[in-house]
Design an enzyme around this catalytic site. Structure first.
Site, PDB file in Angstrom:
ATOM      1  CE  LYS A   1      -1.517  -4.553   3.368  1.00 58.49           C
ATOM      2  NZ  LYS A   1      -1.752  -5.915   2.859  1.00 58.49           N
TER       3      LYS A   1
ATOM      4  CE1 TYR B   1      -4.146  -3.075   5.633  1.00 56.70           C
ATOM      5  CE2 TYR B   1      -3.688  -0.747   5.282  1.00 56.70           C
ATOM      6  CZ  TYR B   1      -3.948  -2.002   4.776  1.00 56.70           C
ATOM      7  OH  TYR B   1      -3.986  -2.196   3.413  1.00 56.70           O
TER       8      TYR B   1
ATOM      9  CB  SER C   1      -0.870  -0.013   1.266  1.00 60.04           C
ATOM     10  OG  SER C   1      -1.489   1.232   1.456  1.00 60.04           O
TER      11      SER C   1
HETATM   12  P1  NAD Z   1     -10.976  -7.371   1.271  1.00 61.04           P
HETATM   13  O1  NAD Z   1     -11.207  -7.364   2.736  1.00 61.04           O
HETATM   14  O2  NAD Z   1     -12.141  -7.134   0.377  1.00 61.04           O
HETATM   15  O3  NAD Z   1     -10.316  -8.773   0.837  1.00 61.04           O
HETATM   16  C1  NAD Z   1      -9.434  -9.474   1.677  1.00 61.04           C
HETATM   17  C2  NAD Z   1      -9.917 -10.917   1.760  1.00 61.04           C
HETATM   18  O4  NAD Z   1      -9.027 -11.672   2.573  1.00 61.04           O
HETATM   19  C3  NAD Z   1     -11.309 -11.040   2.367  1.00 61.04           C
HETATM   20  O5  NAD Z   1     -12.148 -11.754   1.468  1.00 61.04           O
HETATM   21  C4  NAD Z   1     -11.080 -11.808   3.665  1.00 61.04           C
HETATM   22  O6  NAD Z   1     -12.166 -12.661   3.957  1.00 61.04           O
HETATM   23  C5  NAD Z   1      -9.792 -12.546   3.373  1.00 61.04           C
HETATM   24  N1  NAD Z   1      -8.970 -12.880   4.552  1.00 61.04           N
HETATM   25  C6  NAD Z   1      -8.505 -12.027   5.501  1.00 61.04           C
HETATM   26  N2  NAD Z   1      -7.780 -12.700   6.410  1.00 61.04           N
HETATM   27  C7  NAD Z   1      -7.759 -14.008   6.023  1.00 61.04           C
HETATM   28  C8  NAD Z   1      -7.175 -15.178   6.546  1.00 61.04           C
HETATM   29  N3  NAD Z   1      -6.482 -15.167   7.694  1.00 61.04           N
HETATM   30  N4  NAD Z   1      -7.357 -16.354   5.895  1.00 61.04           N
HETATM   31  C9  NAD Z   1      -8.081 -16.396   4.747  1.00 61.04           C
HETATM   32  N5  NAD Z   1      -8.666 -15.312   4.203  1.00 61.04           N
HETATM   33  C10 NAD Z   1      -8.503 -14.112   4.834  1.00 61.04           C
HETATM   34  O7  NAD Z   1      -9.801  -6.329   0.966  1.00 61.04           O
HETATM   35  P2  NAD Z   1      -9.296  -5.720  -0.422  1.00 61.04           P
HETATM   36  O8  NAD Z   1      -9.685  -4.297  -0.457  1.00 61.04           O
HETATM   37  O9  NAD Z   1      -9.651  -6.603  -1.537  1.00 61.04           O
HETATM   38  O10 NAD Z   1      -7.735  -5.757  -0.177  1.00 61.04           O
HETATM   39  C11 NAD Z   1      -6.918  -6.806  -0.645  1.00 61.04           C
HETATM   40  C12 NAD Z   1      -5.482  -6.563  -0.228  1.00 61.04           C
HETATM   41  O11 NAD Z   1      -5.042  -5.305  -0.748  1.00 61.04           O
HETATM   42  C13 NAD Z   1      -5.278  -6.486   1.277  1.00 61.04           C
HETATM   43  O12 NAD Z   1      -4.031  -7.078   1.579  1.00 61.04           O
HETATM   44  C14 NAD Z   1      -5.241  -5.002   1.548  1.00 61.04           C
HETATM   45  O13 NAD Z   1      -4.530  -4.716   2.713  1.00 61.04           O
HETATM   46  C15 NAD Z   1      -4.524  -4.513   0.315  1.00 61.04           C
HETATM   47  N6  NAD Z   1      -4.787  -3.100   0.014  1.00 61.04           N
HETATM   48  C16 NAD Z   1      -6.080  -2.690  -0.132  1.00 61.04           C
HETATM   49  C17 NAD Z   1      -6.346  -1.338  -0.386  1.00 61.04           C
HETATM   50  C18 NAD Z   1      -7.760  -0.849  -0.523  1.00 61.04           C
HETATM   51  O14 NAD Z   1      -7.975   0.351  -0.491  1.00 61.04           O
HETATM   52  N7  NAD Z   1      -8.759  -1.704  -0.710  1.00 61.04           N
HETATM   53  C19 NAD Z   1      -5.288  -0.437  -0.510  1.00 61.04           C
HETATM   54  C20 NAD Z   1      -3.973  -0.898  -0.390  1.00 61.04           C
HETATM   55  C21 NAD Z   1      -3.729  -2.248  -0.121  1.00 61.04           C
HETATM   56  C1  UD1 Z   2      -7.122   4.827   3.824  1.00 58.01           C
HETATM   57  C2  UD1 Z   2      -5.919   4.317   4.583  1.00 58.01           C
HETATM   58  C3  UD1 Z   2      -5.016   3.521   3.674  1.00 58.01           C
HETATM   59  C4  UD1 Z   2      -5.788   2.415   2.985  1.00 58.01           C
HETATM   60  C5  UD1 Z   2      -6.980   3.037   2.269  1.00 58.01           C
HETATM   61  C6  UD1 Z   2      -7.860   2.022   1.626  1.00 58.01           C
HETATM   62  C7  UD1 Z   2      -5.526   5.979   6.343  1.00 58.01           C
HETATM   63  C8  UD1 Z   2      -4.591   7.019   6.837  1.00 58.01           C
HETATM   64  N1  UD1 Z   2      -5.182   5.405   5.176  1.00 58.01           N
HETATM   65  O1  UD1 Z   2      -6.656   5.709   2.841  1.00 58.01           O
HETATM   66  O2  UD1 Z   2      -3.965   2.938   4.412  1.00 58.01           O
HETATM   67  O3  UD1 Z   2      -4.947   1.748   2.074  1.00 58.01           O
HETATM   68  O4  UD1 Z   2      -7.786   3.760   3.213  1.00 58.01           O
HETATM   69  O5  UD1 Z   2      -8.464   1.189   2.560  1.00 58.01           O
HETATM   70  O6  UD1 Z   2      -6.526   5.672   6.954  1.00 58.01           O
HETATM   71  N2  UD1 Z   2     -13.049  11.165   3.108  1.00 58.01           N
HETATM   72  C9  UD1 Z   2     -14.084  12.051   3.364  1.00 58.01           C
HETATM   73  N3  UD1 Z   2     -15.265  11.560   3.828  1.00 58.01           N
HETATM   74  C10 UD1 Z   2     -15.477  10.228   4.031  1.00 58.01           C
HETATM   75  C11 UD1 Z   2     -14.419   9.323   3.758  1.00 58.01           C
HETATM   76  C12 UD1 Z   2     -13.215   9.832   3.309  1.00 58.01           C
HETATM   77  O7  UD1 Z   2     -13.924  13.265   3.180  1.00 58.01           O
HETATM   78  O8  UD1 Z   2     -16.575   9.852   4.480  1.00 58.01           O
HETATM   79  C13 UD1 Z   2     -11.776  11.682   2.587  1.00 58.01           C
HETATM   80  C14 UD1 Z   2     -10.590  11.407   3.489  1.00 58.01           C
HETATM   81  O9  UD1 Z   2     -10.407  12.446   4.384  1.00 58.01           O
HETATM   82  C15 UD1 Z   2      -9.454  11.295   2.464  1.00 58.01           C
HETATM   83  C16 UD1 Z   2     -10.127  10.798   1.189  1.00 58.01           C
HETATM   84  O10 UD1 Z   2     -11.511  11.011   1.375  1.00 58.01           O
HETATM   85  O11 UD1 Z   2      -8.942  12.567   2.213  1.00 58.01           O
HETATM   86  C17 UD1 Z   2      -9.890   9.325   0.938  1.00 58.01           C
HETATM   87  O12 UD1 Z   2     -10.224   8.601   2.124  1.00 58.01           O
HETATM   88  P1  UD1 Z   2     -10.253   6.999   2.176  1.00 58.01           P
HETATM   89  O13 UD1 Z   2     -11.078   6.478   1.051  1.00 58.01           O
HETATM   90  O14 UD1 Z   2     -10.624   6.605   3.560  1.00 58.01           O
HETATM   91  O15 UD1 Z   2      -8.765   6.569   1.855  1.00 58.01           O
HETATM   92  P2  UD1 Z   2      -7.374   7.046   2.537  1.00 58.01           P
HETATM   93  O16 UD1 Z   2      -7.620   7.773   3.784  1.00 58.01           O
HETATM   94  O17 UD1 Z   2      -6.574   7.709   1.492  1.00 58.01           O
END
Ligand code: NAD
Ligand code: UD1
Length: 342
Positions: free
Chosen positions: A156, A152, A127
């Site tokens: 990473k 969290y 991330s």
């Molecule tokens: P998500 O929660 O939708 O998917 C993660 C999946 O992993 C879920 O289906 C959950 O049931 C499964 N899981 C969690 N722990 C487990 C375990 N111990 N054993 C088996 N299954 C398990 O999340 P996502 O948004 O699809 O994210 C996927 C990956 O990308 C994660 O590693 C997350 O940290 C990373 N990531 C996500 C974002 C984002 O904004 N969505 C941003 C940066 C990184």
């Molecule tokens: C957050 C996490 C990041 C993670 C990502 C996706 C933090 C500091 N970072 O990112 O690690 O990978 O989520 O899960 O928490 N906002 C509003 N109103 C809302 C929601 C969000 O104004 O109701 C704004 C926030 O202030 C931010 C932007 O929207 O400026 C994006 O927010 P969000 O989608 O939560 O993502 P991040 O904070 O960038």
């Protein structure tokens, strides 16, 4: 014979989209997920999109013996994409041990199995949170990582280090970490998308739920930042574009064109958008009005970040393609489908 890929967390948000792209690129996919943050119906919906049902094994990756039993059964796996993790930043602050245990134990069980069962390749979900608030923008891969703001985020950074050290110490294994910026949107079929449990923390699900009438009002957290319109800036990446980066990374590992046995790449669009720009793009692309209010800042938010994607563009030959309007429309179509809105 098709190359077999293990996708952990494959019923989750990014995982499910990546399974679709892998299948469409000709890979045979096995999903492992314990469904702690997703539903088994996702497997049906993947099948509806691709016409191919991925194999699905439901167990917890923190259980070492279950992981070993799995690899004993699936002996043909050529590469792993490891998505499975807990990802709620706020929750990780109140439950640090659960986050460290889940995210780090699952990773170590998988790496151990790679070594013991001879699986050579892994792609890891990292991330942009590892950069914190960088001094210079956009961030390149050589921008220094900063101490994590949350448990969290720390999982990473620690996971990246564990993978780097594992690759250094283990003959014949290679890894690519992809540092995602802010993934948003849904598959154009509207059959899979982001399905947050309870009140969404992230901006786009909150917007679509507000537009659908499930939330009364979007709170915009702060307009007094040092940005052109005062609201924070992020690099919002379409989830299908992001998923395609995983297919590229898998091919790079399988054909041995990686330049080192541990590599990492920024995966974003290279373009920063403010919260208000995103809100206005949503209104413009969907034609749906949005009730929002400017409120105070949210604790822990950074002011601005966006990616320099040159390395991914030049080295992986991958580039984000979809524009923000079509991405937000896909998120809205998914929300409408989930809620049964015409
Ligand atoms: P998500 O929660 O939708 O998917 C993660 C999946 O992993 C879920 O289906 C959950 O049931 C499964 N899981 C969690 N722990 C487990 C375990 N111990 N054993 C088996 N299954 C398990 O999340 P996502 O948004 O699809 O994210 C996927 C990956 O990308 C994660 O590693 C997350 O940290 C990373 N990531 C996500 C974002 C984002 O904004 N969505 C941003 C940066 C990184
Ligand atoms: C957050 C996490 C990041 C993670 C990502 C996706 C933090 C500091 N970072 O990112 O690690 O990978 O989520 O899960 O928490 N906002 C509003 N109103 C809302 C929601 C969000 O104004 O109701 C704004 C926030 O202030 C931010 C932007 O929207 O400026 C994006 O927010 P969000 O989608 O939560 O993502 P991040 O904070 O960038």
């Amino acid at each position: 014979m098709k190359n077999q890929i293990l996708v952990t967390g494959g019923t989750g948000y990014i995982g499910s989209h990546t399974v679709v792209e892998l299948q469409q690129a000709g890979f045979d996919v096995v999903i492992v997920d314990n469904l702690c943050n997703s539903k088994a119906e996702v497997v049906d919906n993947i099948e509806k999109i691709t016409g191919i049902r991925p194999q699905f094994e439901c167990f917890d990756l923190t259980e070492r013996q279950a992981v070993r039993d799995f690899f004993g059964k699936y002996k043909q796996i050529k590469a792993i994409i490891h998505f499975a993790a807990l990802k709620a930043v706020g929750e990780s602050v109140s439950k640090p041990l659960e986050y460290y245990r889940n995210n780090l134990t699952a990773l170590m069980n998988i790496l151990e199995a790679m070594r013991d069962f001879g699986v050579p390749n892994i792609v890891f979900s990292s991330s942009c949170t590892v950069y914190g608030q960088p001094e210079h923008l956009p961030v390149t891969e050589s921008t220094p990582r900063l101490p994590a703001e949350s448990p969290y985020g720390n999982t990473k950074a620690i996971s990246e280090d564990i993978i780097r050290d594992f690759c250094k110490a283990t003959q014949g294994v290679s890894a690519i970490a992809l540092r995602y910026f802010n993934p948003i949107g849904a598959h154009p079929s509207a059959l899979i998308g982001e399905a947050p449990v309870g009140v969404p923390n992230n901006l786009v699900p909150y917007i679509t739920q507000t537009a659908a009438g499930i939330r009364q009002q979007l709170s915009v957290f702060g307009n007094d930042y040092n940005t052109p319109d005062g609201t924070p800036i992020r690099d919002y990446i379409n989830v299908v574009d992001l998923s395609k980066a995983h297919v590229v990374a898998i091919n790079r590992l399988l054909n041995g064109s990686n330049k080192a046995n541990y590599e990492y790449f920024n995966i974003g669009t290279g373009r920063g958008l403010s919260v208000m720009e995103l809100v206005n793009a949503f209104i413009k692309s969907t034609g749906v009005d949005l009730n929002y209010k400017i409120v105070g800042r949210r604790a822990g938010d950074i002011e601005k970040i966006w990616a320099d994607t040159s390395l991914a563009n030049n080295e992986l030959g991958w580039k984000a393609e979809k524009n923000i309007e079509e991405t937000l429309l896909s998120a809205w179509n998914w929300e409408k489908n989930v809620r049964g809105i015409k």
